[in-house]
Design a protein around this motif. Sequence first.
Motif, short mmCIF file in Angstrom:
data_model
loop_
_atom_site.label_atom_id
_atom_site.label_comp_id
_atom_site.label_asym_id
_atom_site.label_seq_id
_atom_site.Cartn_x
_atom_site.Cartn_y
_atom_site.Cartn_z
N PHE A 45 0.86 -1.19 0.00
CA PHE A 45 0.00 0.00 0.00
C PHE A 45 0.90 1.24 0.00
O PHE A 45 0.81 2.11 -0.88
N GLN A 94 -1.00 -0.27 9.87
CA GLN A 94 -0.76 1.17 9.60
C GLN A 94 0.74 1.48 9.58
O GLN A 94 1.23 2.22 8.74
N ILE A 109 2.27 0.56 6.36
CA ILE A 109 2.01 1.53 5.28
C ILE A 109 3.14 2.57 5.28
O ILE A 109 3.73 2.87 4.24
N THR A 110 3.45 3.08 6.47
CA THR A 110 4.48 4.13 6.55
C THR A 110 5.85 3.57 6.19
O THR A 110 6.67 4.25 5.57
N ILE A 134 6.14 3.42 2.48
CA ILE A 134 6.43 4.74 1.91
C ILE A 134 7.93 5.03 1.99
O ILE A 134 8.55 5.44 1.01
N GLN A 167 -9.22 13.45 6.70
CA GLN A 167 -7.84 12.94 6.64
C GLN A 167 -7.23 13.21 5.27
O GLN A 167 -6.10 13.69 5.15
N ASN A 204 -1.56 13.32 1.05
CA ASN A 204 -0.95 12.65 -0.10
C ASN A 204 -0.37 13.62 -1.14
O ASN A 204 0.39 13.20 -2.01
N PHE A 211 0.24 14.52 11.73
CA PHE A 211 -0.60 13.60 10.95
C PHE A 211 -0.36 12.15 11.40
O PHE A 211 -1.30 11.41 11.69
N TRP A 239 -8.64 4.88 10.68
CA TRP A 239 -8.57 3.41 10.49
C TRP A 239 -9.04 2.70 11.74
O TRP A 239 -9.81 1.73 11.68
C1 BGC Z 1 -3.68 7.33 4.72
C2 BGC Z 1 -2.92 7.27 3.43
C3 BGC Z 1 -1.59 7.98 3.61
C4 BGC Z 1 -0.83 7.38 4.77
C5 BGC Z 1 0.42 8.16 5.06
C6 BGC Z 1 -2.85 6.67 5.81
O1 BGC Z 1 -3.51 6.70 7.03
O2 BGC Z 1 -4.94 6.69 4.59
O3 BGC Z 1 -3.67 7.86 2.41
O4 BGC Z 1 -0.82 7.93 2.46
O5 BGC Z 1 -1.62 7.35 5.95
O6 BGC Z 1 1.17 7.58 6.08
#
Ligand code: BGC
Length: 455
Positions: free
Chosen positions: A16, A134, A137-138, A141, A251, A257, A349, A358
Amino acid sequence: MIYLVAAIAGMAGFLFGFDEGVIAGALYLLRPQFGIAPVMEGVVTAAVPLGALFGSIIAGRIAESLGRRASLLFAGALFVVGAVLAAMAPDTLVLILARLVLGFAIGVAAIVAPLYISENAPAEKRGMLVSIYQLAITLGIVGAYLVGYVFAESWRTMFVMGALPGIALFVGIFVMTDTPRWLVSKGRTREARAVIAKVRGIAPTAPEVESELAAIQQAAEGPARRAGWAELLTPTVRPALIVGVGLFVLQQLSGINAVIYFAPTVFKESGFDSHSVQLLATMGIGVVNVLMTFVGMALIDRLGRRPLLFIGFAGTAVSLAAIAIGAATDIAWLDLVSIIGLVVYIGAFAASVGPLPWVMMSEIFPPKVRALGMSVASVANWGMNFLVVFSFPSLMHTIGLSGVFGVYALVCVIGLYFTWRYVPETSGVELEEIEAHLRSGRPFRELGAKGAGGR
Ligand code: BGC
């Protein structure tokens, strides 16, 4: 076994993040090579959230008919196909197509992976496992930013690297079984019993296995299993829908983004001329995002959802305003204010506005409409993600960085009002209590008012 489940969650979350972030480093090379104008840049970038929007709409249905495991295998295969196709793209059109495929895979995985976890995980570990998702996800990135830095000369290599975690997800899920809940729903009770025993690490004949199986069967037979869309709008569920959808809209419109996908561009506009410095600074953003997610995880239960959201929206509003002011002027030291603003923004954030939608999405909906409510909230998430990412290059062109970030700052101020007016405190509140409160007809925000949030 439970760690394998967590690893699956991690892979899906990582992909993701990776496929969101990889465009940041690639755009710099793609712009001259394909002669991409701002509107087209928006299309290429936003193809991922657009694909994810479609993926999230059908995810629930294929998870029911094919099963959780087959759906994740399907997503894993698409991640690999999309990555290879993007890497080989001869023109913009194929690149857009590849990114639509990748987005579609994210949309499916972003719903089915958490579902797979929550149906396999013991109740007391569920919260931790959602957080791992979560966090992943980070990390994805940062992984994408790192690849963008190391392979700064070849966007094709950047894209193809995304096939590796895709293969890992595919292989990982291949050796796993489906969830007991899905097996029961298909009448495959014997297999369900074996899976429960395996996940818990106990013998299939143990009494705990039988009681858990009975509980699943009972839940599956419940009369309201087939709740329809209209149910979401009934007075009992509507307040939850407003919070679930509202938090994701806020959010995304807070502009996260625009930063995640376009960080090097933002740094360039803020006065960093060297491309490698822009990429390094982008990596810094990714690392702050990861670290502050840990802070959020530590605070979310202790501080309570509402206080953490207030802090988050206040922090993002102030920092976005600072970036907007810094970008609007030519005064050198204000450039520094912009950069500090960006770091504070990402931190606020990551600790709050990122994870909270989430977490709350998974707790506020009554069980019989949980899946439906979650998919509507996800659609809001991807729809708004698309809007922000698609419009950013064009908006930059017309109203400039300060104008765009000024708008995002305003959204965060609205977030403060929304939190005060609508968001309940769910920290330390049993899921049954949340449902009972919704049924009582009292304002949703009064839930848990004297509980954990006030402390
Ligand atoms: C968001 C994503 C975002 C990410 C960044 C998530 O909670 O839904 O859209 O890119 O956080 O860390």
